[in-house]
Design an enzyme around this catalytic site. Sequence first.
Site, PDB file in Angstrom:
ATOM      1  N   ASP A  81       0.840  -1.197   0.000  1.00 63.07           N
ATOM      2  CA  ASP A  81       0.000   0.000   0.000  1.00 63.07           C
ATOM      3  C   ASP A  81       0.877   1.249   0.000  1.00 63.07           C
ATOM      4  O   ASP A  81       1.795   1.377   0.814  1.00 63.07           O
ATOM      5  CB  ASP A  81      -0.901  -0.027   1.236  1.00 63.07           C
ATOM      6  N   GLU A 133      -2.092   6.055  -8.536  1.00 59.26           N
ATOM      7  CA  GLU A 133      -3.030   7.090  -8.069  1.00 59.26           C
ATOM      8  C   GLU A 133      -2.870   8.362  -8.883  1.00 59.26           C
ATOM      9  O   GLU A 133      -1.752   8.824  -9.126  1.00 59.26           O
ATOM     10  CB  GLU A 133      -2.803   7.386  -6.583  1.00 59.26           C
ATOM     11  N   HIS A 177      -7.949   9.877   4.174  1.00 60.47           N
ATOM     12  CA  HIS A 177      -7.327   8.886   5.046  1.00 60.47           C
ATOM     13  C   HIS A 177      -7.627   9.266   6.501  1.00 60.47           C
ATOM     14  O   HIS A 177      -7.467  10.422   6.886  1.00 60.47           O
ATOM     15  CB  HIS A 177      -5.815   8.856   4.835  1.00 60.47           C
ATOM     16  N   GLY A 178      -8.067   8.287   7.283  1.00 60.03           N
ATOM     17  CA  GLY A 178      -8.409   8.568   8.676  1.00 60.03           C
ATOM     18  C   GLY A 178      -9.885   8.850   8.835  1.00 60.03           C
ATOM     19  O   GLY A 178     -10.706   8.426   8.013  1.00 60.03           O
ATOM     20  N   HIS A 205      -9.586   4.975  -1.628  1.00 57.97           N
ATOM     21  CA  HIS A 205      -8.820   4.984  -0.378  1.00 57.97           C
ATOM     22  C   HIS A 205      -9.594   5.816   0.641  1.00 57.97           C
ATOM     23  O   HIS A 205     -10.256   6.792   0.296  1.00 57.97           O
ATOM     24  CB  HIS A 205      -7.431   5.570  -0.608  1.00 57.97           C
ATOM     25  N   GLY A 206      -9.496   5.421   1.903  1.00 60.41           N
ATOM     26  CA  GLY A 206     -10.214   6.138   2.944  1.00 60.41           C
ATOM     27  C   GLY A 206     -11.641   5.649   3.105  1.00 60.41           C
ATOM     28  O   GLY A 206     -12.577   6.451   3.192  1.00 60.41           O
ATOM     29  N   GLY A 207     -11.827   4.317   3.146  1.00 63.30           N
ATOM     30  CA  GLY A 207     -13.172   3.770   3.295  1.00 63.30           C
ATOM     31  C   GLY A 207     -13.744   3.909   4.699  1.00 63.30           C
ATOM     32  O   GLY A 207     -14.957   3.931   4.875  1.00 63.30           O
ATOM     33  N   ASN A 227     -10.194   0.627   0.378  1.00 62.09           N
ATOM     34  CA  ASN A 227      -9.202   0.446   1.429  1.00 62.09           C
ATOM     35  C   ASN A 227      -9.767   0.814   2.794  1.00 62.09           C
ATOM     36  O   ASN A 227     -10.418   1.853   2.941  1.00 62.09           O
ATOM     37  CB  ASN A 227      -7.966   1.299   1.142  1.00 62.09           C
ATOM     38  N   VAL A 228      -9.478  -0.031   3.774  1.00 64.91           N
ATOM     39  CA  VAL A 228      -9.969   0.179   5.139  1.00 64.91           C
ATOM     40  C   VAL A 228      -8.839  -0.072   6.132  1.00 64.91           C
ATOM     41  O   VAL A 228      -8.146  -1.090   6.043  1.00 64.91           O
ATOM     42  CB  VAL A 228     -11.143  -0.777   5.452  1.00 64.91           C
TER      43      VAL A 228
END
Length: 280
Positions: A81, A133, A177-178, A205-207, A227-228
């Site tokens: 990742d 990305e 993210h977060g 990204h950032g689920g 993504n988690v």
Amino acid sequence: MLVPMSAILGHARAEGYGVGAFDVPNLETATAVLEAAQQLNSPVIIAVPPSVLAFQHFEVFVHGIRMLADPLDVPVAIILDHGQSYEICMRAIKAGMTAVMFDGSKLPFEENVRITKEIVKVAHSLNVSVEAEVGHVGSGDMTPEQIANLLTDPEKAAQFVEQTGVDCLAVAVGTIHGHYRGEPQIRFELIEKIATLTQIPLVLHGGSSTGEQNLRKAIECGINKINVFSDMSAEAVDRMKSLLSSNARPRINDVLLAARDGFGKVSGYYMKLFGSNGKG
């Protein structure tokens, strides 16, 4: 069973569901996610965060995940990742990962294309999948205006895919993210446009904490990999705190098991939410 990530995401795109990519910091949490996938008959992507690269036992860690995943009945991919360089991606491939993500989202577009293209050439020769990305997924300390300035340009995304031959593309469409400061503002029309122009699986990204309705709709619009990490980490920490508050001198094994159970519970929840359960 270990498979290239492209095989998992190709089926997900054809059938219209999402697959979770769950970041794991150790073998205990990796085991929990894999057990959830086996129980739910779900394909799964085990993501190794870049922080693990700082450890000398990185190759041993990857080998351990392979040993855990290979005997299972469900498809499993292992991805690096947010790899930040060609060299790190090559190290991950050599270690035995079935996919790598090169994150050149902070680089000039042409440089992102150049390095990604080089990684794709090597990876595809070894049947390893590549994620990249375009745009940049922000973080929880950013304002909505800052996040909006980092969104993916659909035309640039299409150009990038054509020039690099990547298997899937991470896009910036409003997630972070977060955990969020306020309510997530997901640009679903942007996902649809990028999906139409690129014709490959898209990655969110950032689920964590994005919300059930938002995630279901994102999958409907063209997202196939989500993504988690933060939600799993929060559940693990809460369980460890509960154990520590109820037991003055818990054994380290009990603390590790509490964290493991948190990762298993949350990853299983997301597998069902994404619709990957029963697709193994």
